[in-house]
Enzyme design. Structure first.
Site, PDB file in Angstrom:
ATOM      1  N   HIS A 286       0.846  -1.182   0.000  1.00 59.24           N
ATOM      2  CA  HIS A 286       0.000   0.000   0.000  1.00 59.24           C
ATOM      3  C   HIS A 286       0.878   1.227   0.000  1.00 59.24           C
ATOM      4  CE1 HIS A 286      -3.115   2.870   1.053  1.00 59.24           C
ATOM      5  NE2 HIS A 286      -3.956   1.975   0.587  1.00 59.24           N
ATOM      6  N   ASP A 344      -7.995  -5.593   0.033  1.00 57.96           N
ATOM      7  CA  ASP A 344      -8.473  -6.329  -1.133  1.00 57.96           C
ATOM      8  C   ASP A 344      -8.020  -7.779  -1.169  1.00 57.96           C
ATOM      9  OD1 ASP A 344     -10.004  -4.335  -2.107  1.00 57.96           O
ATOM     10  OD2 ASP A 344      -8.388  -3.394  -3.229  1.00 57.96           O
TER      11      ASP A 344
HETATM   12  N1  ACO Z   1       4.342  -7.488  -4.813  1.00 60.26           N
HETATM   13  C1  ACO Z   1       5.685  -7.505  -4.916  1.00 60.26           C
HETATM   14  N2  ACO Z   1       6.489  -6.444  -4.728  1.00 60.26           N
HETATM   15  C2  ACO Z   1       5.873  -5.290  -4.420  1.00 60.26           C
HETATM   16  C3  ACO Z   1       4.472  -5.182  -4.276  1.00 60.26           C
HETATM   17  C4  ACO Z   1       3.705  -6.349  -4.486  1.00 60.26           C
HETATM   18  N3  ACO Z   1       2.380  -6.312  -4.371  1.00 60.26           N
HETATM   19  N4  ACO Z   1       4.145  -3.926  -3.959  1.00 60.26           N
HETATM   20  C5  ACO Z   1       5.300  -3.245  -3.890  1.00 60.26           C
HETATM   21  N5  ACO Z   1       6.349  -4.069  -4.163  1.00 60.26           N
HETATM   22  C6  ACO Z   1       7.764  -3.724  -4.127  1.00 60.26           C
HETATM   23  C7  ACO Z   1       8.165  -2.844  -5.291  1.00 60.26           C
HETATM   24  O1  ACO Z   1       8.591  -3.599  -6.401  1.00 60.26           O
HETATM   25  C8  ACO Z   1       9.276  -2.031  -4.678  1.00 60.26           C
HETATM   26  O2  ACO Z   1      10.423  -2.845  -4.624  1.00 60.26           O
HETATM   27  P1  ACO Z   1      11.907  -2.190  -4.782  1.00 60.26           P
HETATM   28  O3  ACO Z   1      12.041  -1.223  -3.642  1.00 60.26           O
HETATM   29  O4  ACO Z   1      12.839  -3.343  -4.707  1.00 60.26           O
HETATM   30  O5  ACO Z   1      11.915  -1.508  -6.126  1.00 60.26           O
HETATM   31  C9  ACO Z   1       8.826  -1.830  -3.239  1.00 60.26           C
HETATM   32  O6  ACO Z   1       7.986  -2.949  -2.952  1.00 60.26           O
HETATM   33  C10 ACO Z   1       8.075  -0.539  -3.005  1.00 60.26           C
HETATM   34  O7  ACO Z   1       6.954  -0.539  -3.847  1.00 60.26           O
HETATM   35  P2  ACO Z   1       6.374   0.733  -4.614  1.00 60.26           P
HETATM   36  O8  ACO Z   1       5.913   0.280  -5.970  1.00 60.26           O
HETATM   37  O9  ACO Z   1       7.350   1.863  -4.535  1.00 60.26           O
HETATM   38  O10 ACO Z   1       5.154   1.095  -3.725  1.00 60.26           O
HETATM   39  P3  ACO Z   1       3.999   2.064  -4.116  1.00 60.26           P
HETATM   40  O11 ACO Z   1       3.635   2.761  -2.884  1.00 60.26           O
HETATM   41  O12 ACO Z   1       4.337   2.888  -5.308  1.00 60.26           O
HETATM   42  O13 ACO Z   1       2.842   1.049  -4.594  1.00 60.26           O
HETATM   43  C11 ACO Z   1       0.926  -0.316  -4.611  1.00 60.26           C
HETATM   44  C12 ACO Z   1       1.769   0.691  -3.818  1.00 60.26           C
HETATM   45  C13 ACO Z   1       0.560   0.253  -6.001  1.00 60.26           C
HETATM   46  C14 ACO Z   1      -0.367  -0.583  -3.860  1.00 60.26           C
HETATM   47  C15 ACO Z   1       1.752  -1.617  -4.795  1.00 60.26           C
HETATM   48  O14 ACO Z   1       2.102  -2.120  -3.528  1.00 60.26           O
HETATM   49  C16 ACO Z   1       1.003  -2.666  -5.600  1.00 60.26           C
HETATM   50  O15 ACO Z   1       1.026  -2.624  -6.830  1.00 60.26           O
HETATM   51  N6  ACO Z   1       0.330  -3.646  -4.917  1.00 60.26           N
HETATM   52  C17 ACO Z   1      -0.437  -4.663  -5.584  1.00 60.26           C
HETATM   53  C18 ACO Z   1      -1.747  -4.095  -6.059  1.00 60.26           C
HETATM   54  C19 ACO Z   1      -2.729  -3.876  -4.913  1.00 60.26           C
HETATM   55  O16 ACO Z   1      -2.950  -4.748  -4.095  1.00 60.26           O
HETATM   56  N7  ACO Z   1      -3.347  -2.681  -4.922  1.00 60.26           N
HETATM   57  C20 ACO Z   1      -4.382  -2.367  -3.941  1.00 60.26           C
HETATM   58  C21 ACO Z   1      -4.040  -1.142  -3.171  1.00 60.26           C
HETATM   59  S1  ACO Z   1      -5.241  -0.941  -1.893  1.00 60.26           S
HETATM   60  C22 ACO Z   1      -6.586  -0.299  -2.626  1.00 60.26           C
HETATM   61  O17 ACO Z   1      -6.592   0.265  -3.692  1.00 60.26           O
HETATM   62  C23 ACO Z   1      -7.842  -0.482  -1.849  1.00 60.26           C
END
Ligand code: ACO
Length: 409
Positions: A286, A344
């Site tokens: 998140h 979710d």
């Molecule tokens: N699976 C694997 N790796 C992940 C995930 C994931 N779900 N989420 C983040 N990471 C990793 C990234 O690759 C990044 O790694 P790095 O530092 O080695 O490059 C690190 O964790 C930080 O992630 P960011 O992408 O910078 O985090 P951001 O805050 O931009 O993204 C997001 C948040 C979009 C929710 C992301 O975690 C994601 O795509 N999750 C899966 C989709 C999801 O479940 N979305 C629902 C959100 S809740 C809602 O809308 C109700």
């Protein structure tokens, strides 16, 4: 503005300098009094009330009242609000002809963006976003009609007749009936399942300046009508990184199950860690919660209640989800990045158990989030500092150059 917050507009006025902040990681776009999140503590408050207390003590329409008007309703206010909302549940009969123009296999979110936007073609008396009365009645109409539209979109895809709303039922109860009743068979309400649906609505009602809410604010900042602004929010919510995550999460679980199940989790996690694979663990992570998502904890409880009620404790997909959760919570990759299950991860499992088809998950999220979008839109329009949203850019393209005649290019 505060010890950790710079008012960049003043800096801009003095120096002409602006900030570069793709993804708005460190930019507040507004003042807001609606929802407070402390991502480190895993805290979520609507108008000051902890989500844990609202989920247990209030129903969704009370939460709507709170988000719209700032206070929880007393009994008389609650009764009046319920009656007003439920009075508006029907949609104009013409809407069904619009709906019938879609392919039966259209994604419900494609249908919903169209239907919500089309509402502005029916209610000319509530399209002026600068008129408080128009805002009030469009808010009620949107909250009231979203369940009807989602249920109609569903019935259309399965070729069943639309079920008209029944206004003496609860908000969630009426939605479940419109989804699952047929002219031949009445819907037998199950209190546990109706309560679970109501909780899904409450937990998704608002979440401050997320992508879809920011979209609604930006779209509404041009003075467009409230139905169009909410339709923009629906479109943004659709994406798998946002509201589409519950659908993407269930699809991911189904894929793992189809390709070997629990035994294949290790291989899947390996893929997730490989940055070149493009695979993410959907339902994890998140932007703001870097400890845990408090909604996930509540939804996890609901998940157990619903599965127990339906005798699905040994559901293989649920077992798979629990195993995945355990591994991810212990794995150094996820721990280091503070990646926890979000709401979710569990809401998809609950909805699937209730009998909601996977492609409809995000439409139900949109239904629930509508009140948050409206509250945020109204707050923005009522703010004396409100201006049309207009981000700057850092231009990195070609410098000025002359157009050559076509034969010389
Ligand atoms: N699976 C694997 N790796 C992940 C995930 C994931 N779900 N989420 C983040 N990471 C990793 C990234 O690759 C990044 O790694 P790095 O530092 O080695 O490059 C690190 O964790 C930080 O992630 P960011 O992408 O910078 O985090 P951001 O805050 O931009 O993204 C997001 C948040 C979009 C929710 C992301 O975690 C994601 O795509 N999750 C899966 C989709 C999801 O479940 N979305 C629902 C959100 S809740 C809602 O809308 C109700």
């Amino acid at each position: 503005i505060g010890p950790d917050v710079i008012d960049i507009r003043k800096l801009y006025a003095q120096t002409g300098k602006f900030t570069y902040d793709p993804g708005f990681l460190s930019t507040a776009s507004c003042n807001s009094t609606i929802t407070y999140i402390d991502g480190d503590k895993g805290e979520l408050l609507y108008r000051g009330y902890p989500i844990e207390q609202l989920a247990v003590n209030c129903d969704y329409l009370e939460t709507c009242y709170l988000l719209l008007y700032g206070e929880l309703p007393n009994e008389a206010e609650k009764a009046k609000f319920n009656e007003t909302v439920m009075h508006h549940t029907m949609v104009n009969e013409q809407m069904q002809f619009f709906l019938r123009g879609f392919r039966r296999d259209a994604h419900p979110m494609a249908v919903m963006t169209g239907l919500v936007s089309a509402l502005s073609a029916f209610y000319h008396d509530s399209t002026d976003v600068h008129n408080p009365e128009h805002r009030e009645i469009s808010a009620i109409r949107l909250i009231a009609k979203m369940p009807t539209l989602v249920a109609m979109a569903y019935k259309y895809t399965i070729g069943q007749p639309f079920i008209y709303p029944q206004n003496d039922l609860s908000y969630a109860g009426n939605f479940m009936r419109m989804m699952f009743a047929t002219p031949c068979e009445p819907y037998k309400p199950n209190e546990v399942l109706v309560r679970a649906m109501d909780r899904i609505f409450t937990l998704h009602a608002d979440h401050e300046q997320n992508a879809s809410t920011s979209t609604v604010r930006l779209c509404g900042s041009s003075g467009t009508n409230p139905f169009a602004a909410i339709a923009a929010g629906v479109a943004c919510l659709w994406g798998p990184a946002h509201g589409g995550a519950n659908e993407a999460c269930l699809n991911m679980l189904n894929d793992i199950q189809a390709n070997g199940g629990v035994g294949k989790i290790g291989e899947f996690i390996k893929q997730v860690k490989d940055k070149n694979s493009g695979v993410k663990l959907m339902g994890f992570g998140h932007r703001v919660y870097k400890n845990y998502d408090p909604r996930a904890k509540l939804m996890r409880e609901t998940c157990y209640e619903v599965l127990n009620e339906l005798g699905l404790q040994n559901d293989p997909l649920f077992e798979l989800a629990m195993k995945l959760e355990k591994i991810a919570l212990e794995d150094e990759y996820f721990v280091a990045r503070k990646l926890y299950p979000n709401v979710d991860f569990y809401s998809g499992i609950v909805q699937r158990a209730i009998g909601i088809p996977v492609p409809l998950f995000t439409a139900i999220f949109a239904l629930a989030r509508t009140v948050g979008w409206i509250a945020q839109l109204n707050e923005m329009i009522g703010d004396p500092e409100y201006k049309i949203g207009r981000p700057r850019q850092l231009f990195v393209g070609a410098p000025a150059r002359n157009v050559k005649p076509i034969g010389e290019r």
